[in-house]
Design a protein around this motif. Sequence first.
Motif, PDB file in Angstrom:
ATOM      1  N   GLN A  45       0.835  -1.209   0.000  1.00  0.00           N
ATOM      2  CA  GLN A  45       0.000   0.000   0.000  1.00  0.00           C
ATOM      3  C   GLN A  45       0.869   1.258   0.000  1.00  0.00           C
ATOM      4  OE1 GLN A  45      -1.954   1.167   3.680  1.00  0.00           O
ATOM      5  NE2 GLN A  45      -3.878   1.524   2.568  1.00  0.00           N
ATOM      6  N   ASP A  46       1.876   1.287   0.863  1.00  0.00           N
ATOM      7  CA  ASP A  46       2.758   2.450   0.952  1.00  0.00           C
ATOM      8  C   ASP A  46       3.513   2.681  -0.358  1.00  0.00           C
ATOM      9  OD1 ASP A  46       1.937   2.750   3.555  1.00  0.00           O
ATOM     10  OD2 ASP A  46       3.702   1.797   4.429  1.00  0.00           O
ATOM     11  N   LEU A  59       1.131   4.097  -3.032  1.00  0.00           N
ATOM     12  CA  LEU A  59       0.780   5.479  -2.725  1.00  0.00           C
ATOM     13  C   LEU A  59       1.953   6.413  -3.028  1.00  0.00           C
ATOM     14  CD1 LEU A  59      -1.267   7.481  -1.555  1.00  0.00           C
ATOM     15  CD2 LEU A  59      -0.310   7.010   0.712  1.00  0.00           C
ATOM     16  N   GLU A 105       0.807   7.398  -6.422  1.00  0.00           N
ATOM     17  CA  GLU A 105      -0.172   8.307  -5.821  1.00  0.00           C
ATOM     18  C   GLU A 105      -1.599   7.763  -5.943  1.00  0.00           C
ATOM     19  OE1 GLU A 105       0.487  12.090  -7.650  1.00  0.00           O
ATOM     20  OE2 GLU A 105       2.288  12.505  -6.479  1.00  0.00           O
ATOM     21  N   LYS A 106      -1.732   6.475  -5.713  1.00  0.00           N
ATOM     22  CA  LYS A 106      -3.035   5.808  -5.742  1.00  0.00           C
ATOM     23  C   LYS A 106      -3.239   5.071  -4.421  1.00  0.00           C
ATOM     24  CE  LYS A 106      -3.225   5.300 -10.759  1.00  0.00           C
ATOM     25  NZ  LYS A 106      -4.373   6.202 -10.964  1.00  0.00           N
ATOM     26  N   SER A 107      -4.471   5.065  -3.939  1.00  0.00           N
ATOM     27  CA  SER A 107      -4.761   4.520  -2.610  1.00  0.00           C
ATOM     28  C   SER A 107      -5.432   3.155  -2.684  1.00  0.00           C
ATOM     29  CB  SER A 107      -5.677   5.482  -1.839  1.00  0.00           C
ATOM     30  OG  SER A 107      -5.056   6.741  -1.683  1.00  0.00           O
TER      31      SER A 107
END
Length: 278
Positions: A250-251, A254, A258-260
């Motif tokens: 996830q990190d 992101l 830049e996507k969650s």
Amino acid sequence: MRIIKVLNNNTVCVIDDKGVEQIISGKGVGFSKKCGDRIVPDQTHKTYLITDSGLRKRMIDCLSEIPYEYIEMTDDLVEHIKSVMNTKLNESLFVTLSDHIWFAIQRKQQGIEFSNPLMDSIRECFPQELKLGAYCVEQIKDKTGIQLHPDEAGFIAMHIINARLSSKMSQVHDLTRMINGCLDIVDKFYSGKIDKTTSAYTRFKINLKELAQRLCTNKVTPVVLNHDEDLSMMIKSRYGRHYKCAKCIQDYILKIYEKSITEDELLLMTLYLQIAVG
């Protein structure tokens, strides 16, 4: 059908009795024909009904400029790809693949070849599409006698991925990089001790591809696991190590893209990791 434009001896634009414009391609279909002539397509003709005006123009340019034998060959390749993929593919595939194959052959004849920097990622993440790309390269050799660079299989695979996802080629590039980066994180997190030959690992990769596809196409997935608070806490508690790995992914996504990733997707990834790693 009435001809509204003759593109060349093998391609004409027509309008049917309902006023629908179509493109017909076939050996000699436009020979000695002119605007206003009527035509009755037979089984040797290929009819293209393109709804998008921009794509229709690209199709017309493609059929006008590329020799008919390569058009016919590409059409056969696209039909084979469709039968193997068994899923809906964007109608742009024929146009993009025709154009790519024709220019790849021209480059080869000029002694110009390109390597594909994404080959390892495509091989890891999209083996079916790469296999189809290799099939196309082999068919091109059999039908034309021209042996393209092996990496052309990867470029063709990217067109297939693009058609399956209905995305832009730049998104396909990001997609393969994202998946490959996530797999690298998993490999390092578990110190390279995952058995990558198991069906469980394959299922994890499929889940990862589906996640990457959603992120690259901005699609929203329904919340399922996170609705149940007890289930959510149980997964985090029992499979804490795998949840930590999912958080690392996830990190990474992101920070780099830049996507969650949603909490629900984190939990689902945790479960797939638990099954794959044990």
